[in-house]
Motif scaffolding. Structure first.
Motif, short mmCIF file in Angstrom:
data_model
loop_
_atom_site.label_atom_id
_atom_site.label_comp_id
_atom_site.label_asym_id
_atom_site.label_seq_id
_atom_site.Cartn_x
_atom_site.Cartn_y
_atom_site.Cartn_z
N UNK A 1 10.80 12.92 -3.29
CA UNK A 1 10.84 12.01 -4.43
C UNK A 1 12.04 11.08 -4.42
N UNK A 2 13.00 11.28 -3.52
CA UNK A 2 14.18 10.42 -3.48
C UNK A 2 14.07 9.34 -2.41
N UNK A 3 13.03 9.39 -1.62
CA UNK A 3 12.93 8.49 -0.47
C UNK A 3 12.10 7.25 -0.82
N UNK A 4 12.69 6.31 -1.54
CA UNK A 4 11.96 5.11 -1.96
C UNK A 4 11.95 4.10 -0.83
N UNK A 5 11.32 4.47 0.27
CA UNK A 5 11.42 3.65 1.47
C UNK A 5 10.74 2.30 1.32
N UNK B 1 0.83 -1.20 0.00
CA UNK B 1 0.00 0.00 0.00
C UNK B 1 0.87 1.25 0.00
N UNK B 2 1.99 1.19 0.71
CA UNK B 2 2.94 2.32 0.73
C UNK B 2 3.44 2.61 -0.68
N UNK B 3 3.77 1.55 -1.41
CA UNK B 3 4.24 1.74 -2.78
C UNK B 3 3.13 2.33 -3.64
N UNK B 4 1.91 1.85 -3.46
CA UNK B 4 0.79 2.37 -4.24
C UNK B 4 0.59 3.86 -3.98
#
Length: 251
Positions: free
Chosen positions: A194-198, A138-141
């Motif tokens: 936009x750089x924080x692909x956690x 869900x975080x990715x979505x």
């Protein structure tokens, strides 16, 4: 570090728990609890930024409540180090010093390594982690939809829920506090979202833990936290938010 620019889609949202809903003993049904929770959520959603002045008269108007209620809520927020109360000046959203920033991240590295170690020894680990895998999806979505508030909420909730898997309420409460202060630290340094692909890092932590690779899971967590700490640049957002605007976003 993989960088993905989120799509701009302000109308698209996903379900994400508010930060206040993760608090143990949630007391939002009381007047003081209601005001506390809404201020807390505005800070955690970065609608109220570090340094923002919280004027009692304005907050009384926003929440349709008494000054006594606002003062009690601000006092509780100050106790939790979300708000700073200054004599003869009023209340402000907390701004971290360099030492406080270092201390928070150092403690998070120690505590989250402990959490992973405790979890790795549990016989029903997979069942405990099942909800976290769904949360990361869900975080990715939320990230890909450009739903910034939900993404911030889920990024923090991951760490709180990871602690909750152990079943120790005091540890979960500590993790909640540390995540809240980390959010303020990042907002203070105006880190570019936009750089924080956690979600990639969160998924790696879960996968290593599920596969029984405790050392790799801890290394992934430490890298995740270190990356977050070093990603903060030198610019600081000095524009305090207007409390009227902060509470105009209903989530």
């Amino acid at each position: 570090m993989l960088q993905i620019r989120p799509q701009s889609n302000e109308s698209a949202t996903v379900e994400a728990p508010s930060a206040s809903s993760l608090l143990a003993g949630d007391n939002r049904d009381t007047e003081v609890g209601r005001v506390y929770s809404q201020i807390f959520d505005a800070v955690m959603d970065r609608r109220l930024l570090p340094g923002a002045k919280l004027t009692e008269s304005t907050l009384c108007s926003v929440f349709s409540c008494s000054r006594a209620t606002v003062r009690a809520a601000l006092s509780a927020l100050a106790h939790d180090k979300i708000v700073l109360l200054e004599a003869n000046r009023g209340a402000f959203v907390w701004q971290p010093s360099e030492k406080e920033t270092r201390d928070v991240f150092e403690l998070r590295r120690d505590i989250e390594s402990l959490i992973l170690t405790r979890l790795s020894a549990m016989p029903d680990l997979e069942a405990r982690l099942e909800a976290l895998y769904a949360m990361v999806a869900t975080e990715r979505e939320a990230y890909e939809l450009g739903d910034r508030i939900s993404w911030i909420r889920l990024s923090n909730a991951f760490h709180v829920e990871l602690a909750r898997c152990i079943g120790n309420d005091e540890l979960t409460a500590l993790m909640h506090t540390l995540c809240a202060r980390t959010t303020l630290i990042i907002a203070f340094h105006d880190s570019p979202g936009e750089k924080a692909c956690s979600f990639y890092e969160h998924q790696e932590i879960l996968q290593q833990l599920s596969q029984g690779n405790l050392g790799e899971a801890i290394r992934a967590m430490l890298h995740h936290l270190s990356d977050c700490e070093h990603r903060m640049n030198e610019s600081r957002n000095e524009r305090p938010s207007n409390p009227w605007l902060a509470f105009s976003v209903k989530r």
